[in-house]
Structure formats: C-alpha cells, structure tokens
Design an enzyme around this catalytic site. Sequence first.
Site, mmCIF file in Angstrom:
data_model
loop_
_atom_site.group_PDB
_atom_site.id
_atom_site.type_symbol
_atom_site.label_atom_id
_atom_site.label_comp_id
_atom_site.label_asym_id
_atom_site.label_seq_id
_atom_site.Cartn_x
_atom_site.Cartn_y
_atom_site.Cartn_z
ATOM 1 N N LYS A 54 52.157 38.100 44.605
ATOM 2 C CA LYS A 54 51.145 38.373 45.644
ATOM 3 C C LYS A 54 51.428 37.521 46.880
ATOM 4 C CE LYS A 54 47.832 39.798 42.161
ATOM 5 N NZ LYS A 54 46.755 39.445 41.247
ATOM 6 N N GLN A 98 42.710 34.627 40.398
ATOM 7 C CA GLN A 98 43.495 35.266 39.344
ATOM 8 C C GLN A 98 42.781 35.113 37.994
ATOM 9 O OE1 GLN A 98 46.408 37.046 39.932
ATOM 10 N NE2 GLN A 98 46.226 37.675 37.807
ATOM 11 N N ASP A 121 39.573 42.168 45.607
ATOM 12 C CA ASP A 121 39.840 42.731 44.278
ATOM 13 C C ASP A 121 38.844 43.849 43.950
ATOM 14 O OD1 ASP A 121 42.024 41.981 42.801
ATOM 15 O OD2 ASP A 121 41.144 40.094 42.110
#
Length: 303
Positions: A54, A98, A121
């Site tokens: 990422k 994460q 997200d």
Amino acid sequence: MTAKIISGSQIREDILEDISQKVQEIQKAYGEIPGLVTILVGENPASQSYVSLKIKTANRLGFHEIQENQPDGIQEDELLALIEKYNNDEKIHGILVQLPLPKQINEANIINAIHPDKDVDGFHPVNAGRLLIGGTAVKFPPCTPAAIQEIIIRAGVEIEGAEVVVVGRSNIVGKPIANMLLQKGNGANATVTVIHTRTKNMERHCKRADILIVAAGVPNLVKPAWIKPGACVIDVGVNRVGEKISEKTGNKIAILKGDVDFEKAKEVAGAITPVPGGVGPMTIAMLMRNTLRSLQYKLGLME
Ligand code: NAP
C-alpha cells in the site's frame, strides 16, 4: 473450453494511471495532494506485506504518505489517540488501520473512531449504511468488493440480470459485494444469492451462477463440477499453503492458493481470476481511489 484469465494486475495499471493523472490535475489546480496514513500494529508478516504494498503504491502515485508502525503491545487508548490525531490532520484524507489487531484491542472501537470522511476502507458503520442505501449515498465502497465489481465490469461480463452467487458473508467481502451487485444501477442489477457454512447443498447454488464470487478462505473449496460452463469466476481467497524461495529476490515467500481449484476450473469457466494476480492487486488500487475520492469530496469536486 479454456477460460479467459482476468489479470487484476493489468487492470490495476490502467486504474493507477488514471489516478496518477487526476492527482497531477488536482495538485496543479488546488495545490493539494491526497494524504494517506497507514497504521500497522505488530509484526504479522502478512500484514507487513500488505501495508508495504500500500505504501509503495501511494508513493508511486505521489500521495503524501505517513507510516505509523506501532508495537504489538500498544493499548487501545493509545491507538485511539493516534487515530484522533489523524482525524484532525488537514493533510491526511485517508486513515488505514491494518487488520487484524492484537487481542487487547477491540477492532470495532478502532473502526468506529476513524472519521467517516477519512474511512477509505469503508468499514465504518456510517459508510456501511451508505453502501446499503446505494447510489449517490455511497462515499467509500469497501476496497475488496469494489475491486471485484470493477474486475467484472472491465472483463466485459454482463452483471445486469445475472445470477450471482457469493460464497461467504463476511462484513469485508461477502455481504458488501452482494449488496453492491443487487443495487439498482450500472454495474449492478443482479440477482444475488449468498451462501455460507450453514447453506444446504452449496453445489446446487454454485451451479446456477453466471457469476460466482468465492470468499471463504478455504483452499480449493469450489470444485470444477460446481461451475456452470462459461461462468465468470472471481476467486477472492488468499490461502497461505506453504513457502518457497523467490526466483527474483532469493527470499522466502508464501505460496498462495485461492478458494477455487484454478487449473481444473479454467477448463469449465468462461472467465476466471488467478490467485495471486487477480483480486489482490486491484484491492490496493481501490484503496488509492478512495483516498483520492476523499480529497475530491473535501474540495467539492464530488457530490
Ligand atoms: P471470513 O471473515 O473468515 O469469512 C469467510 C466466510 O466464508 C464466512 O461467511 C464463512 O461462513 C464462509 N465459509 C467458510 N468456509 C465455508 C465453507 N466450507 N462453506 C461455505 N461457506 C464457508 O473471511 P473474509 O475476510 O471474508 O476473507 C475470505 C477470503 O478472502 C480469505 O481467504 C481472505 O484472505 C481473502 N481476502 C482477500 C482479499 C484480497 O484483497 N484479495 C481481501 C480480503 C479477504 P460462516 O459465516 O457461516 O462462518
């Protein structure tokens, strides 16, 4: 028949090119660039590898990028304070934590603490609710479901009126992709069935699917005989089944397998995504797109 192999890596390149172009245009016109903070807790190798990809992609696109690597023993209040700091940082438009997180931290509390306008997200309940409503209510479609939808569209597979079967009902893949494909609108209008561990006779459902999306986390769960000839098969599963030495770097790397028996399934399906190289690379592209969208919303460039 041998299926068309849908390369997520190739589609990703087109999307990243488009994002990069838009970043340059916005920087020229408004003097701002998308800002993304990635928060990684602990040293889980899979999480480290996802986060490093990422970061690499954000840097390649010219984003403002901050890495927050936190120890495994971090307490929930410390993590909440970190999120609050970035909720108030004008230069940050996307906050990525994460998952999974260590046991002492309640994941829901962390997800709920991210400002919905920076929740790239798309996991915050506000964004999950917007997704359920559909249409222009949706701000940040969650990345993996968005990747799946984009792959199907770009592979030229008709979604409207199709029988879609989704294996798996998680909050991050199964439920949101089912919801996205049944909405009224382009790239949707499908008839969707969701199956899970309590479903009776999975095979019967899978065999009906024009588009079969598998996100169970069980290697080779879907057998070739369950696939309708000519169907589009999207394999979301990422299962670490062993290790090997990389020819490129000489380092140990994980051997990955999907949820579908790829070699045999490609003899039945019309189109299929490989693992790796299918949904995974596209998921990161969707995260970058959401971070750009966040800046575009802030600048009033999107409604
Ligand atoms: P999850 O939270 O573990 O959910 C798995 C779902 O599959 C559950 O709903 C479960 O049913 C169902 N399931 C499991 N075994 C089954 C079986 N034998 N028959 C029928 N249904 C079964 O997993 P997830 O987070 O959705 O992830 C699924 C897979 O996708 C994993 O391999 C993950 O690594 C991968 N993934 C990939 C990406 C990417 O970017 N490529 C992103 C996210 C996830 P119940 O609800 O009844 O337990």
